[in-house]
Design a protein around this motif. Structure first.
Motif, mmCIF file in Angstrom:
data_model
loop_
_atom_site.group_PDB
_atom_site.id
_atom_site.type_symbol
_atom_site.label_atom_id
_atom_site.label_comp_id
_atom_site.label_asym_id
_atom_site.label_seq_id
_atom_site.Cartn_x
_atom_site.Cartn_y
_atom_site.Cartn_z
ATOM 1 N N ALA A 273 -7.751 6.187 6.733
ATOM 2 C CA ALA A 273 -6.509 5.448 6.485
ATOM 3 C C ALA A 273 -5.851 5.916 5.194
ATOM 4 O O ALA A 273 -4.620 6.079 5.126
ATOM 5 C CB ALA A 273 -6.801 3.952 6.416
ATOM 6 N N VAL A 274 -6.648 6.159 4.164
ATOM 7 C CA VAL A 274 -6.113 6.654 2.898
ATOM 8 C C VAL A 274 -5.481 8.022 3.099
ATOM 9 O O VAL A 274 -4.401 8.326 2.566
ATOM 10 C CB VAL A 274 -7.227 6.713 1.829
ATOM 11 C CG1 VAL A 274 -6.760 7.482 0.589
ATOM 12 C CG2 VAL A 274 -7.663 5.302 1.440
ATOM 13 N N ASP A 275 -6.125 8.856 3.897
ATOM 14 C CA ASP A 275 -5.619 10.219 4.108
ATOM 15 C C ASP A 275 -4.305 10.215 4.893
ATOM 16 O O ASP A 275 -3.327 10.850 4.485
ATOM 17 C CB ASP A 275 -6.665 11.049 4.856
ATOM 18 C CG ASP A 275 -6.247 12.496 4.990
ATOM 19 O OD1 ASP A 275 -6.245 13.210 3.980
ATOM 20 O OD2 ASP A 275 -5.906 12.909 6.113
ATOM 21 N N GLY A 277 -2.267 7.721 5.329
ATOM 22 C CA GLY A 277 -1.245 7.018 4.560
ATOM 23 C C GLY A 277 -0.603 7.918 3.528
ATOM 24 O O GLY A 277 0.620 7.931 3.349
ATOM 25 N N ARG A 278 -1.438 8.714 2.853
ATOM 26 C CA ARG A 278 -0.924 9.661 1.857
ATOM 27 C C ARG A 278 0.012 10.678 2.510
ATOM 28 O O ARG A 278 1.060 11.031 1.964
ATOM 29 C CB ARG A 278 -2.093 10.383 1.184
ATOM 30 C CG ARG A 278 -1.675 11.347 0.081
ATOM 31 C CD ARG A 278 -2.841 12.182 -0.417
ATOM 32 N NE ARG A 278 -3.855 11.368 -1.054
ATOM 33 C CZ ARG A 278 -5.110 11.280 -0.643
ATOM 34 N NH1 ARG A 278 -5.503 11.947 0.447
ATOM 35 N NH2 ARG A 278 -5.985 10.541 -1.292
ATOM 36 N N ASP A 315 -1.895 2.147 3.001
ATOM 37 C CA ASP A 315 -3.268 2.409 3.438
ATOM 38 C C ASP A 315 -3.959 1.134 3.917
ATOM 39 O O ASP A 315 -4.651 1.133 4.943
ATOM 40 C CB ASP A 315 -4.097 3.002 2.284
ATOM 41 C CG ASP A 315 -3.460 4.218 1.657
ATOM 42 O OD1 ASP A 315 -2.585 4.816 2.306
ATOM 43 O OD2 ASP A 315 -3.848 4.584 0.532
ATOM 44 N N ASP A 316 -3.805 0.038 3.157
ATOM 45 C CA ASP A 316 -4.525 -1.193 3.479
ATOM 46 C C ASP A 316 -4.142 -1.751 4.836
ATOM 47 O O ASP A 316 -4.997 -2.191 5.612
ATOM 48 C CB ASP A 316 -4.271 -2.251 2.402
ATOM 49 C CG ASP A 316 -5.041 -1.964 1.114
ATOM 50 O OD1 ASP A 316 -5.999 -1.169 1.177
ATOM 51 O OD2 ASP A 316 -4.688 -2.518 0.064
ATOM 52 N N TYR A 319 -5.602 0.478 7.479
ATOM 53 C CA TYR A 319 -7.053 0.294 7.523
ATOM 54 C C TYR A 319 -7.432 -1.001 8.243
ATOM 55 O O TYR A 319 -8.274 -1.002 9.145
ATOM 56 C CB TYR A 319 -7.612 0.304 6.101
ATOM 57 C CG TYR A 319 -9.032 -0.190 5.984
ATOM 58 C CD1 TYR A 319 -10.081 0.493 6.601
ATOM 59 C CD2 TYR A 319 -9.333 -1.350 5.255
ATOM 60 C CE1 TYR A 319 -11.391 0.038 6.495
ATOM 61 C CE2 TYR A 319 -10.636 -1.810 5.145
ATOM 62 C CZ TYR A 319 -11.660 -1.114 5.763
ATOM 63 O OH TYR A 319 -12.946 -1.551 5.668
ATOM 64 N N THR A 366 0.864 2.078 -4.846
ATOM 65 C CA THR A 366 0.416 3.226 -4.065
ATOM 66 C C THR A 366 1.152 4.494 -4.474
ATOM 67 O O THR A 366 0.564 5.572 -4.558
ATOM 68 C CB THR A 366 0.625 2.962 -2.562
ATOM 69 O OG1 THR A 366 -0.063 1.776 -2.200
ATOM 70 C CG2 THR A 366 0.066 4.108 -1.725
ATOM 71 N N ASP A 370 -0.480 7.939 -5.859
ATOM 72 C CA ASP A 370 -0.171 9.244 -5.262
ATOM 73 C C ASP A 370 0.266 10.239 -6.328
ATOM 74 O O ASP A 370 -0.135 11.408 -6.312
ATOM 75 C CB ASP A 370 0.938 9.105 -4.209
ATOM 76 C CG ASP A 370 0.449 8.469 -2.921
ATOM 77 O OD1 ASP A 370 -0.780 8.373 -2.740
ATOM 78 O OD2 ASP A 370 1.296 8.077 -2.100
#
Length: 387
Positions: A273-275, A277-278, A315-316, A319, A366, A370
């Protein structure tokens, strides 16, 4: 050059064995040796890229790593370093933009360029192509293959014919001479099943395909028949799309061993999710539909999707939605693969209400994270759970 005056000048530029070439550049001891990017040889992943030395052993993208090792155990097996490849791709893109604003990226390692109007500044289209190839070699230590033609279809085929470090020009008055001898499989849209049907009609080359009239092709292949008829004659009127938006953003991981522990699976989902989202935020995109992909040890693959009331790049939210989808799956077996794909993308910012202020604050936080990670390294700031 008279024959080019009333025609577009389209380049298709394709980097040669991109991931593997970047690794060979950064590790000179690997030059001239077989290099396979994708992970450890005994892992259950697949080949992401293979150097030309490795391709001599029949190794290609998407081949299981175990099979690649069986064919070439002496190769150097390296993990995927997406951040490094993205940085190289960004620099290549900057070179493209210095010659034309009309650039349509297809992936990290290939793009279409329309240089029709650039010739007034930089000379003939062939000269522009040579300059781009030279700069990629000098500034990045990499090689690219280039096709120059009056349209995208022809340029794409041309760039693939003399790899690596190739340069093929298809002048407007030589289009049919160029196309006719090629295998019909070179035509866009001709996959295995379509090729089999064409072979039944004794069509092996583009010249054979051109002998069939449009009505016969439409009767046999439906809407695709018209496309086959036009492509066999080198007709492709599509423009280079500079604002080409991605249709989806996704990431998945294959585990070294099957995992049944839900806590561990949720931790993997957080990484994914972090990946993704970025990646959304980097391209100023948001997603409304989140899809979870899961594969069991018997290769049975399931997916579950959820559409949010508002598009997001947080991301949250991605996720938590993915975790909800995971709980819908039957966990009577462990998983060998898990992935997140974001669809229904938009580049429009939706109006937030008073009750959405926490999301706005999280979005601002966020963005700061980044920026720090972009400056000091991908994981300079990360979640405590991922440590």
């Amino acid at each position: 050059m008279e024959e080019w005056q009333n025609h577009r000048k389209i380049l298709h530029i394709d980097m040669d064995a991109f991931y593997a070439a970047v690794e060979q550049r950064d590790h000179p001891a690997l030059l001239g040796k077989p290099v396979i990017v994708g992970g450890k040889p005994n892992s259950r992943g697949v080949v992401s890229a293979a150097s030309y030395e490795a391709r001599k052993f029949g190794i290609h993208s998407a081949m299981p790593m175990t099979e690649a090792f069986r064919r070439c155990p002496q190769a150097a097996f390296l993990p995927v370093n997406m951040q490094k490849y993205q940085e190289a791709s960004d620099r290549i893109h900057e070179i493209f933009l210095s010659y034309t604003p009309l650039v349509e990226p297809l992936s990290l390692d290939e793009a279409f360029l329309d240089v029709t109007r650039s010739t007034a500044l930089f000379g003939f289209a062939q000269d522009i192509a040579v300059l781009i190839k030279q700069r990629i070699r000098q500034e990045l230590g990499l090689t690219a293959s280039v096709g120059l033609a009056p349209n995208k279809f022809l340029a794409k085929i041309a760039s693939d014919l003399q790899k690596p470090d190739g340069f093929v020009v298809v002048p407007p008055d030589k289009v049919q001479e160029f196309l006719d001898p090629l295998a019909v499989e070179r035509v866009w849209g001709v996959g295995i099943k379509t090729a089999e049907q064409l072979h039944e009609l004794r069509v092996r080359t583009v010249k054979d395909l051109r002998a069939l009239d449009e009505s016969a092709l439409s009767k046999r292949f439906g809407v695709m028949g018209k496309q086959l008829y036009e492509l066999a004659r080198g007709i492709d009127n599509r423009s280079v799309e500079t604002d080409r938006m991605a249709k989806s953003v996704g990431r998945e991981t294959t585990f070294p061993s099957d995992i049944a522990d839900v806590d561990v699976l949720e931790k993997e989902l957080l990484k994914l999710a972090v990946d993704v989202g970025r990646r959304l935020r980097k391209h100023a995109l948001r997603a409304k539909t989140i899809t979870l992909k899961a594969r069991y040890p018997d290769f049975r693959t399931l997916s579950r999707s959820s559409t949010l009331p508002q598009a997001t790049d947080l991301d949250d939210l991605i996720y938590h939605e993915a975790c909800s989808l995971l709980r819908e799956l039957s966990m009577n077996q462990p998983l060998r693969l898990i992935g997140i794909t974001l669809n229904n993308l938009t580049d429009q910012t939706e109006q937030l209400t008073l009750f959405d202020e926490p999301q706005k604050d999280m979005g601002n936080l966020t963005k700061v994270i980044d920026q720090v990670n972009a400056k000091y390294g991908k994981n300079s700031i990360t979640r405590a759970r991922l440590l």
